[in-house]
Design a protein around this motif. Structure first.
Motif, PDB file in Angstrom:
ATOM      1  N   ILE A  25       0.836  -1.207   0.000  1.00 26.11           N
ATOM      2  CA  ILE A  25       0.000   0.000   0.000  1.00 26.11           C
ATOM      3  C   ILE A  25       0.869   1.255   0.000  1.00 26.11           C
ATOM      4  CG2 ILE A  25      -1.732   1.289   1.296  1.00 26.11           C
ATOM      5  CD1 ILE A  25      -2.774  -1.216  -0.097  1.00 26.11           C
ATOM      6  N   THR A  26       1.965   1.231   0.764  1.00 25.61           N
ATOM      7  CA  THR A  26       2.872   2.388   0.795  1.00 25.61           C
ATOM      8  C   THR A  26       3.480   2.631  -0.580  1.00 25.61           C
ATOM      9  OG1 THR A  26       3.401   1.973   3.117  1.00 25.61           O
ATOM     10  CG2 THR A  26       4.934   3.345   1.865  1.00 25.61           C
ATOM     11  N   GLY A  27       3.910   1.565  -1.244  1.00 25.97           N
ATOM     12  CA  GLY A  27       4.493   1.716  -2.577  1.00 25.97           C
ATOM     13  C   GLY A  27       3.494   2.244  -3.593  1.00 25.97           C
ATOM     14  N   ILE A  28       2.247   1.781  -3.507  1.00 27.10           N
ATOM     15  CA  ILE A  28       1.214   2.247  -4.433  1.00 27.10           C
ATOM     16  C   ILE A  28       0.900   3.714  -4.194  1.00 27.10           C
ATOM     17  CG2 ILE A  28      -1.236   1.999  -5.012  1.00 27.10           C
ATOM     18  CD1 ILE A  28      -0.916  -1.002  -4.658  1.00 27.10           C
ATOM     19  N   ASN A  29       0.808   4.101  -2.939  1.00 28.77           N
ATOM     20  CA  ASN A  29       0.515   5.507  -2.633  1.00 28.77           C
ATOM     21  C   ASN A  29       1.616   6.441  -3.127  1.00 28.77           C
ATOM     22  OD1 ASN A  29      -2.040   5.394  -1.371  1.00 28.77           O
ATOM     23  ND2 ASN A  29      -1.129   4.674   0.530  1.00 28.77           N
ATOM     24  N   ARG A  30       2.842   5.973  -3.153  1.00 30.26           N
ATOM     25  CA  ARG A  30       3.944   6.809  -3.630  1.00 30.26           C
ATOM     26  C   ARG A  30       3.998   6.872  -5.142  1.00 30.26           C
ATOM     27  NH1 ARG A  30       8.646   4.840   0.668  1.00 30.26           N
ATOM     28  NH2 ARG A  30       8.017   6.231   2.363  1.00 30.26           N
ATOM     29  N   ALA A  31       3.470   5.839  -5.809  1.00 30.53           N
ATOM     30  CA  ALA A  31       3.544   5.813  -7.271  1.00 30.53           C
ATOM     31  C   ALA A  31       2.291   6.354  -7.944  1.00 30.53           C
ATOM     32  CB  ALA A  31       3.791   4.374  -7.747  1.00 30.53           C
ATOM     33  N   LYS A  32       1.199   6.477  -7.219  1.00 30.02           N
ATOM     34  CA  LYS A  32      -0.052   6.948  -7.835  1.00 30.02           C
ATOM     35  C   LYS A  32      -0.007   8.456  -8.041  1.00 30.02           C
ATOM     36  CE  LYS A  32      -2.865   7.943  -3.733  1.00 30.02           C
ATOM     37  NZ  LYS A  32      -3.196   9.314  -4.140  1.00 30.02           N
ATOM     38  N   ARG A  33      -0.900   8.932  -8.896  1.00 30.34           N
ATOM     39  CA  ARG A  33      -1.003  10.381  -9.080  1.00 30.34           C
ATOM     40  C   ARG A  33      -1.755  10.979  -7.889  1.00 30.34           C
ATOM     41  NH1 ARG A  33      -4.811   8.068 -12.398  1.00 30.34           N
ATOM     42  NH2 ARG A  33      -6.944   8.873 -12.186  1.00 30.34           N
ATOM     43  N   LEU A  34      -1.502  12.227  -7.617  1.00 30.09           N
ATOM     44  CA  LEU A  34      -2.087  12.862  -6.439  1.00 30.09           C
ATOM     45  C   LEU A  34      -3.597  13.006  -6.544  1.00 30.09           C
ATOM     46  CD1 LEU A  34       0.570  15.657  -5.731  1.00 30.09           C
ATOM     47  CD2 LEU A  34       0.342  13.410  -4.638  1.00 30.09           C
ATOM     48  N   SER A  35      -4.122  13.079  -7.757  1.00 28.40           N
ATOM     49  CA  SER A  35      -5.563  13.253  -7.925  1.00 28.40           C
ATOM     50  C   SER A  35      -6.330  11.939  -7.844  1.00 28.40           C
ATOM     51  CB  SER A  35      -5.856  13.921  -9.271  1.00 28.40           C
ATOM     52  OG  SER A  35      -5.375  13.117 -10.346  1.00 28.40           O
ATOM     53  N   ALA A  36      -5.638  10.817  -7.734  1.00 26.58           N
ATOM     54  CA  ALA A  36      -6.302   9.519  -7.656  1.00 26.58           C
ATOM     55  C   ALA A  36      -6.611   9.181  -6.203  1.00 26.58           C
ATOM     56  CB  ALA A  36      -5.423   8.435  -8.261  1.00 26.58           C
ATOM     57  N   HIS A  37      -7.764   8.581  -5.990  1.00 24.79           N
ATOM     58  CA  HIS A  37      -8.208   8.240  -4.637  1.00 24.79           C
ATOM     59  C   HIS A  37      -8.265   6.721  -4.493  1.00 24.79           C
ATOM     60  CE1 HIS A  37      -9.233  12.449  -3.927  1.00 24.79           C
ATOM     61  NE2 HIS A  37      -9.798  12.438  -5.124  1.00 24.79           N
ATOM     62  N   PHE A  38      -7.779   6.261  -3.365  1.00 20.61           N
ATOM     63  CA  PHE A  38      -7.662   4.835  -3.101  1.00 20.61           C
ATOM     64  C   PHE A  38      -8.929   4.337  -2.415  1.00 20.61           C
ATOM     65  CE2 PHE A  38      -3.973   1.736  -2.002  1.00 20.61           C
ATOM     66  CZ  PHE A  38      -4.630   0.752  -2.717  1.00 20.61           C
ATOM     67  N   ASP A  39      -9.633   3.403  -3.057  1.00 26.57           N
ATOM     68  CA  ASP A  39     -10.799   2.768  -2.452  1.00 26.57           C
ATOM     69  C   ASP A  39     -10.359   1.540  -1.662  1.00 26.57           C
ATOM     70  OD1 ASP A  39     -12.638   4.571  -3.344  1.00 26.57           O
ATOM     71  OD2 ASP A  39     -13.207   3.446  -5.130  1.00 26.57           O
ATOM     72  N   PRO A  40     -11.239   1.032  -0.767  1.00 28.54           N
ATOM     73  CA  PRO A  40     -10.881  -0.166   0.008  1.00 28.54           C
ATOM     74  C   PRO A  40     -10.497  -1.342  -0.889  1.00 28.54           C
ATOM     75  CG  PRO A  40     -12.839   0.860   0.920  1.00 28.54           C
ATOM     76  CD  PRO A  40     -12.538   1.590  -0.356  1.00 28.54           C
ATOM     77  N   THR A  41      -9.550  -2.115  -0.409  1.00 31.50           N
ATOM     78  CA  THR A  41      -9.047  -3.254  -1.171  1.00 31.50           C
ATOM     79  C   THR A  41     -10.107  -4.353  -1.281  1.00 31.50           C
ATOM     80  OG1 THR A  41      -6.808  -2.793  -0.406  1.00 31.50           O
ATOM     81  CG2 THR A  41      -7.225  -4.999  -1.264  1.00 31.50           C
ATOM     82  N   GLN A  42     -10.183  -4.936  -2.465  1.00 31.14           N
ATOM     83  CA  GLN A  42     -11.063  -6.091  -2.666  1.00 31.14           C
ATOM     84  C   GLN A  42     -10.236  -7.354  -2.539  1.00 31.14           C
ATOM     85  OE1 GLN A  42     -13.159  -6.237  -6.430  1.00 31.14           O
ATOM     86  NE2 GLN A  42     -13.461  -8.441  -6.286  1.00 31.14           N
ATOM     87  N   ILE A  43     -10.567  -8.174  -1.552  1.00 34.99           N
ATOM     88  CA  ILE A  43      -9.821  -9.395  -1.286  1.00 34.99           C
ATOM     89  C   ILE A  43     -10.726 -10.586  -1.554  1.00 34.99           C
ATOM     90  CG2 ILE A  43      -8.584 -10.741   0.450  1.00 34.99           C
ATOM     91  CD1 ILE A  43      -7.854  -8.161   1.835  1.00 34.99           C
ATOM     92  N   SER A  44     -10.233 -11.512  -2.343  1.00 31.68           N
ATOM     93  CA  SER A  44     -10.990 -12.731  -2.627  1.00 31.68           C
ATOM     94  C   SER A  44     -10.053 -13.925  -2.527  1.00 31.68           C
ATOM     95  CB  SER A  44     -11.615 -12.677  -4.030  1.00 31.68           C
ATOM     96  OG  SER A  44     -10.608 -12.576  -5.022  1.00 31.68           O
ATOM     97  N   THR A  45     -10.618 -15.065  -2.255  1.00 28.94           N
ATOM     98  CA  THR A  45      -9.847 -16.295  -2.173  1.00 28.94           C
ATOM     99  C   THR A  45     -10.704 -17.459  -2.621  1.00 28.94           C
ATOM    100  OG1 THR A  45      -8.478 -17.707  -0.743  1.00 28.94           O
ATOM    101  CG2 THR A  45     -10.459 -16.748   0.227  1.00 28.94           C
TER     102      THR A  45
END
Length: 202
Positions: free
Chosen positions: A131-151
């Protein structure tokens, strides 16, 4: 010193300091900027030079080399979907991908991480690093929604079937309700006699 860079006019004290602080490393110069060839102990310095913003000494050597090798690609494409997927590939999280808002009918400008663990699992530490790596690589105008986890759970399914049937039979004695014997009436007499005989072995 044959490898000294000091001029001939150097004082003995300066030469002594040079010898005491000598940290000459025999490394080919063409390997210093190659993440796959640079000596492992120099990887942190190359990571710093390439602007790697996420680093841990606890990572394996291969993980460190992958982070350094992907650093320039992530920086050049920062803010794009390709950069986010490069972060995922670098961290080696199987079954992870990025879904943009139009993939799941979300709000414009939003995205979320999709994790298909498929029985593998992920530790909390690895998830936080991802999550930390994604937040650093995403654009500032993009918003992170809750993760979808499936198994997906796999196993053998056993089915069984049974049938229980019973029959109850009640037996009652036959009762003669009425006996009619047509014919003439006959009167007779009789005599019954009996005798007991006892036999003994000879």
């Amino acid at each position: 010193m044959t490898n000294s860079l000091l001029p001939p006019s150097t004082t003995p004290l300066e030469r002594d300091v040079e010898q005491a602080t000598d940290r000459t490393v025999e490394v080919p110069f063409d390997a210093l900027w190659d993440a796959n060839r640079i000596p492992a102990h120099l990887l942190p310095w190359l990571a710093w030079a390439l602007g790697v913003r996420q680093w841990s000494d606890a990572w394996s050597e291969q993980r460190k080399r992958d982070e350094v090798a992907a650093a320039l690609t992530i920086r050049r494409h920062a803010g794009t979907l390709g950069a986010l997927r490069q972060v995922i590939n670098t961290q080696g999280v199987d079954g992870a991908d990025i879904a943009e808002w139009f993939d799941y009918a979300g709000q414009p400008g939003h995205f979320r991480l999709v994790l298909d663990l498929d029985g593998v699992g992920i530790s909390q530490k690895s998830y936080d690093e991802l999550i930390t790596g994604i937040n650093r690589a995403k654009r500032l105008s993009a918003h992170f929604d809750p993760t979808q986890i499936s198994t997906t759970a796999r196993g053998n399914i056993r089915l069984g079937a049974g049938k229980l049937a019973s029959t109850t039979i009640t037996l009652t004695p036959y009762r003669l309700r009425q006996l009619a014997v047509p014919g003439p009436t006959t009167i007779g007499t009789g005599q019954h006699g009996s005798s007991n005989t006892t036999l003994y072995p000879g």
